[in-house]
Design a protein around this motif. Structure first.
Motif, PDB file in Angstrom:
ATOM      1  N   GLN A  95       0.805  -1.219   0.000  1.00 36.11           N
ATOM      2  CA  GLN A  95       0.000   0.000   0.000  1.00 36.11           C
ATOM      3  C   GLN A  95       0.839   1.270   0.000  1.00 36.11           C
ATOM      4  OE1 GLN A  95      -0.477  -2.209   2.794  1.00 36.11           O
ATOM      5  NE2 GLN A  95      -1.880  -3.403   1.560  1.00 36.11           N
ATOM      6  N   HIS A  96       2.067   1.173   0.512  1.00 36.52           N
ATOM      7  CA  HIS A  96       2.917   2.355   0.660  1.00 36.52           C
ATOM      8  C   HIS A  96       4.305   2.070   0.084  1.00 36.52           C
ATOM      9  CE1 HIS A  96      -0.188   3.959   3.251  1.00 36.52           C
ATOM     10  NE2 HIS A  96      -0.145   2.855   3.952  1.00 36.52           N
ATOM     11  N   ALA A 120       1.669  -7.047  -2.955  1.00 34.71           N
ATOM     12  CA  ALA A 120       0.340  -6.859  -3.548  1.00 34.71           C
ATOM     13  C   ALA A 120      -0.174  -8.174  -4.119  1.00 34.71           C
ATOM     14  CB  ALA A 120       0.393  -5.779  -4.625  1.00 34.71           C
TER      15      ALA A 120
END
Length: 155
Positions: A76-77, A90
């Motif tokens: 996500q980051h 992911a």
């Protein structure tokens, strides 16, 4: 057990027999030079290792048992230089969602995405302040710590 080796995974399941739960925190992914070999290693080790842990584990995990896989915050980051790890994390999250649907009623598939541990990496320290898409501080804030289950960073 070598998570990148299918035969090693199968041998582990055959040795332990039926289990109620499997938790995987294994897998490594080099961050430094993102070569084709680095991507291949990351995909074969952390991603496919965990995929195979589920695939081969279904007959050995008791009805209603669970498998917990480990992704990471880079899904996500992402950070500069972390494309391989972000891709793999992911992929684990997407696989976990799909496998949970397909194995519904047999076993549960979960994915956890732990934050950074007690030690920061050189890559983390070298990240520019905006590498995470926002201004970032390495020091935990009280608000962030309140959201963790233990109220502290992991060790």
């Amino acid at each position: 057990m070598d998570i990148s080796d299918k035969q090693s995974i199968l041998a582990m399941y055959k040795q332990v027999g039926t289990v109620e739960a499997v938790v995987c925190v294994g897998g490594t992914a080099p961050l430094d030079a993102l070569t084709d070999d680095d991507f291949a290693f990351s995909l074969a080790n952390k991603l496919m290792g965990q995929v195979n842990l589920v695939r081969y584990g279904v007959p050995y995990i008791s009805q209603g048992g669970s498998v917990t896989l480990t992704s990471g915050t880079l899904a996500q980051h992402p950070v500069l230089g972390g494309a391989a790890v972000s891709t793999v994390n992911a992929g684990i999250e997407a696989f976990g969602r799909a496998a949970a649907l397909e194995l519904q009623g047999k076993i549960r598939v979960n994915v956890v995405s732990p934050g950074w541990g007690g030690r920061r990496s050189k890559r983390w320290d070298a990240a520019p302040p905006r590498a995470f898409g926002r201004r970032w501080s390495h020091r935990p804030t009280r608000n962030t710590l309140r959201k963790t289950s233990l109220g502290r960073w992991c060790q």
